[in-house]
Design an enzyme around this catalytic site. Structure first.
Site, PDB file in Angstrom:
ATOM      1  N   ASN A   1       0.843  -1.200   0.000  1.00  0.00           N
ATOM      2  CA  ASN A   1       0.000   0.000   0.000  1.00  0.00           C
ATOM      3  C   ASN A   1       0.875   1.246   0.000  1.00  0.00           C
ATOM      4  O   ASN A   1       1.593   1.503   0.980  1.00  0.00           O
ATOM      5  CB  ASN A   1      -0.914   0.024   1.227  1.00  0.00           C
ATOM      6  CG  ASN A   1      -1.656   1.349   1.364  1.00  0.00           C
ATOM      7  OD1 ASN A   1      -2.626   1.598   0.668  1.00  0.00           O
ATOM      8  ND2 ASN A   1      -1.173   2.221   2.250  1.00  0.00           N
ATOM      9  N   GLU A   2       0.885   1.966  -1.108  1.00  0.00           N
ATOM     10  CA  GLU A   2       1.446   3.309  -1.235  1.00  0.00           C
ATOM     11  C   GLU A   2       2.957   3.402  -1.041  1.00  0.00           C
ATOM     12  O   GLU A   2       3.487   4.517  -0.927  1.00  0.00           O
ATOM     13  CB  GLU A   2       0.724   4.291  -0.291  1.00  0.00           C
ATOM     14  CG  GLU A   2      -0.748   4.480  -0.636  1.00  0.00           C
ATOM     15  CD  GLU A   2      -1.453   5.545   0.175  1.00  0.00           C
ATOM     16  OE1 GLU A   2      -0.865   6.024   1.172  1.00  0.00           O
ATOM     17  OE2 GLU A   2      -2.596   5.893  -0.167  1.00  0.00           O
ATOM     18  N   VAL A   3       3.677   2.300  -1.049  1.00  0.00           N
ATOM     19  CA  VAL A   3       5.127   2.367  -0.888  1.00  0.00           C
ATOM     20  C   VAL A   3       5.775   2.981  -2.124  1.00  0.00           C
ATOM     21  O   VAL A   3       6.626   3.881  -2.030  1.00  0.00           O
ATOM     22  CB  VAL A   3       5.716   0.978  -0.587  1.00  0.00           C
ATOM     23  CG1 VAL A   3       7.241   1.039  -0.543  1.00  0.00           C
ATOM     24  CG2 VAL A   3       5.166   0.429   0.721  1.00  0.00           C
TER      25      VAL A   3
ATOM     26  N   HIS B   1      -5.368   6.279  -5.864  1.00  0.00           N
ATOM     27  CA  HIS B   1      -5.784   6.694  -4.525  1.00  0.00           C
ATOM     28  C   HIS B   1      -5.989   8.204  -4.611  1.00  0.00           C
ATOM     29  O   HIS B   1      -5.024   8.965  -4.700  1.00  0.00           O
ATOM     30  CB  HIS B   1      -4.716   6.372  -3.482  1.00  0.00           C
ATOM     31  CG  HIS B   1      -4.511   4.909  -3.247  1.00  0.00           C
ATOM     32  ND1 HIS B   1      -3.789   4.429  -2.166  1.00  0.00           N
ATOM     33  CD2 HIS B   1      -4.899   3.817  -3.944  1.00  0.00           C
ATOM     34  CE1 HIS B   1      -3.762   3.095  -2.210  1.00  0.00           C
ATOM     35  NE2 HIS B   1      -4.423   2.708  -3.293  1.00  0.00           N
TER      36      HIS B   1
END
Length: 617
Positions: free
Chosen positions: A287-289, A358
């Protein structure tokens, strides 16, 4: 070495440790939860003893699936301690039908049973058919003595992740059993900061309520945990698809040998445990790394040198583009994998045209709710807005002396850096005046609902272009203001109460020009539908002013635009209640057309009503 520890920006402790510890990342703090770093064994530990032989693992490979037959290869890993001939039997646990009964040689470690199921029943996502499953029972015997069994309910279905270039950029959607599926989902976090307090009944209840609200997907977010069998079995039985993140979130991760070995073992263990669940339709690396490493300004904030940045990029590639794909290629090669979410950036020129998005222009950016209507990507995997939980929940952690936004207790339970102030700002803009704190709490929930209503309808208006909407977040891990639709104690906010009217197969919405609004009938139903709209316009005091009925044919997924009768449209002091029914009596959804709220903008693309025409079967 690179300053990995500084990038664990959600870790509110000092020093930051989250990205070095292979445990739930949210335990170190997040912008909706407290920092509570637990330690110790929290799941059952058991000793398993056996004699002669046992079934160590079973993997079901789906070789072929058609209306005529399913061909399965059931691969059994056996642990045989005594050289002997053993009997393997594979049968249907419900019907007792025997698919295979065979003898294997001495010291065999792997046995593959090829079985055929005629005219198979398929597993379908909620809203598209029954989530049919077969009870597969594998038995290991020695001279008639039953030594071990393996029992699993399996689902037969195909899954494809379609990423194909088109005139808008690149698609991102799932085909299940050959059918494009519009995802209607929510992100799930653990239901308690203390994981061993979560009961199986709580998980079943939450997932059942989600399905009843017309969700068809749960995203298991990468800052939490790999859930237990109760969770995935329930998703299987309800037809809830699962987007499964691996447990990495919002930080850069090191790639030294010991860490990589640990990650490899963790991923292999969980993939083997979960791979036979039909509900899991995709794996995602983190997630979002990826986005954080390139776009969150770490290089400047943490004074990361070019060489350190190069090493961190190499570590990312090693973990998420080499190690994880290699494990999946060996252990679960038939399921799609994405190395990260999001794969595009909402503020970049081409960000809306490809991959997962996102969208946080509302909340972390400068946008008001109109941003939800104009910033629509191909697959909306996160977006959201905060509200306060019910007063009964607030009363559980704050007495009446603390019922204000600036009180110490209320500020302590708000973990977002802009939280209470932004809720107050948007509630003034989109809500009604509040005379006291309880009324403000209610208005905050109404405003959260209005924001996400506009977002979800905008996404659904883009059917064919946008094929997924997954809001942040379904639930809470402790009591306080957050993005959740259901609070820590299981109390539903206005958003969740209204969610069935946003996620139903067919919904209505006012769209277009405020001076002459149109009525959009939006469908993701897989079959043609005949719909009746029964409407009643009301005055502010609830008195009926006018009523009527419209009949609409909905031949396929997408949007039909209607020009409503002039008398149907409410002014700012009125509202029109529109009920959608099939067969003249079966309620599908209800749209409350509030004259105070402007219509939702139609898609900006000139040819939006001819977005990619996806083949339904």
């Amino acid at each position: 070495r690179p300053p990995y520890e500084k990038t664990a920006v959600n870790d509110t402790g000092e020093p930051r440790l989250a990205n070095f510890a292979r445990k739930a990342q949210f335990h170190f703090g997040w912008d909706w939860g407290l920092r509570l770093v637990t330690m110790g064994i929290w799941r059952p530990v058991y000793l398993e003893s056996w004699q002669k032989a046992r079934i160590a693992d079973v993997q079901v490979h789906q070789r072929e699936l058609s209306n005529a037959r399913a061909l399965l290869a059931v691969e059994l890993d056996l642990d045989t301690q005594i050289p002997a001939e053993y009997q393997v039997r594979v049968r249907n646990g419900h019907t007792k039908e025997v698919y295979l009964d065979d003898t294997i040689g001495t010291m065999t470690s792997t046995f593959v049973a090829e079985i055929e199921i005629p005219e198979p029943r398929r597993w379908w996502p909620a809203g598209h058919g029954a989530p049919d499953r077969y009870h597969l029972l594998c038995e290991l015997l020695y001279k008639g003595e039953l030594l071990d069994t393996f029992s699993r309910h399996i689902g037969l279905r195909t899954v494809e992740l379609v990423e194909a270039a088109d005139e808008y950029g690149s698609s991102f959607y799932f085909r299940i059993n050959g059918r494009p599926i519009f995802v209607k989902g929510a992100s799930y976090i653990p239901q308690d900061a203390l994981l061993n307090r979560i009961s199986p009944a709580q998980k079943i209840d939450l997932l059942t309520r989600a399905k009843d609200a017309h969700l068809n997907l749960i995203r298991v977010w990468g800052g939490g945990i790999y859930e237990d069998e109760t969770f995935y079995d329930t998703c299987d039985s309800l037809g809830l698809m699962v987007w499964q993140d691996f447990m990495f979130a919002c930080a850069a991760y090191p790639a030294h040998e010991e860490f990589i070995d640990n990650v490899r073992a963790e991923v292999r263990d969980n993939v083997r445990r979960l791979r036979n669940h039909p509900s899991i339709i995709t794996w995602c690396g983190n997630n979002e790394v990826f986005m954080a490493m390139d776009h969150w300004g770490w290089q400047k904030e943490f004074k990361i040198t070019k060489q350190e940045e190069k090493e961190m990029d190499a570590a990312y590639r090693q973990i998420f583009q080499e190690v994880l794909p290699a494990v999946l290629a060996s252990e679960d090669p038939q399921r799609p994998y994405s190395h990260t979410t999001p794969s595009s950036i909402w503020w970049e020129a081409d960000g809306l045209g490809r991959g997962t998005l996102h969208y946080w222009g509302v909340w972390h950016g400068p946008d008001d709710f109109s941003g939800y209507e104009t910033k629509v990507g191909r697959y909306m995997n996160e977006y959201g807005f905060q509200s306060f939980p019910e007063m009964a929940t607030i009363a559980a952690f704050a007495d009446s002396s603390q019922w204000s936004l600036d009180s110490p207790v209320m500020k302590h339970h708000q973990k977002s850096y802009v939280g209470n102030g932004l809720i107050e700002k948007f509630t003034k803009q989109y809500g009604e005046p509040a005379e006291d704190f309880p009324e403000f709490v209610y208005q905050s929930q109404r405003v959260q609902y209005e924001g996400l209503r506009r977002a979800i309808i905008a996404h659904r208006l883009h059917w064919g272009y946008c094929m997924g909407t997954t809001f942040w977040q379904l639930n809470d891990c402790w009591p306080g203001p957050s993005w959740s639709a259901i609070d820590y104690y299981g109390r539903e906010k206005v958003l969740f109460q209204e969610l069935p009217n946003l996620y139903a197969p067919i919904i209505a919405a006012a769209v277009g020009d405020p001076a002459s609004p149109q009525l959009a009938i939006i469908s993701d139903a897989p079959t043609p539908q005949e719909v009746v709209l029964q409407w009643t316009k009301q005055a502010a005091d609830g008195r009926p002013l006018a009523s009527g009925e419209l009949s609409v044919s909905v031949p396929q997924p997408g949007t039909r635009l209607l020009t409503p009768p002039l008398v149907m449209s409410p002014n700012s002091a009125q509202r029109t209640i529109v009920k959608l029914l099939t067969n003249g009596k079966n309620a599908i959804s209800t749209f409350i057309w509030d004259g105070k709220q402007p219509p939702i903008q139609l898609p900006l693309h000139k040819k939006w009503q001819t977005f990619p025409q996806l083949v339904l079967e």
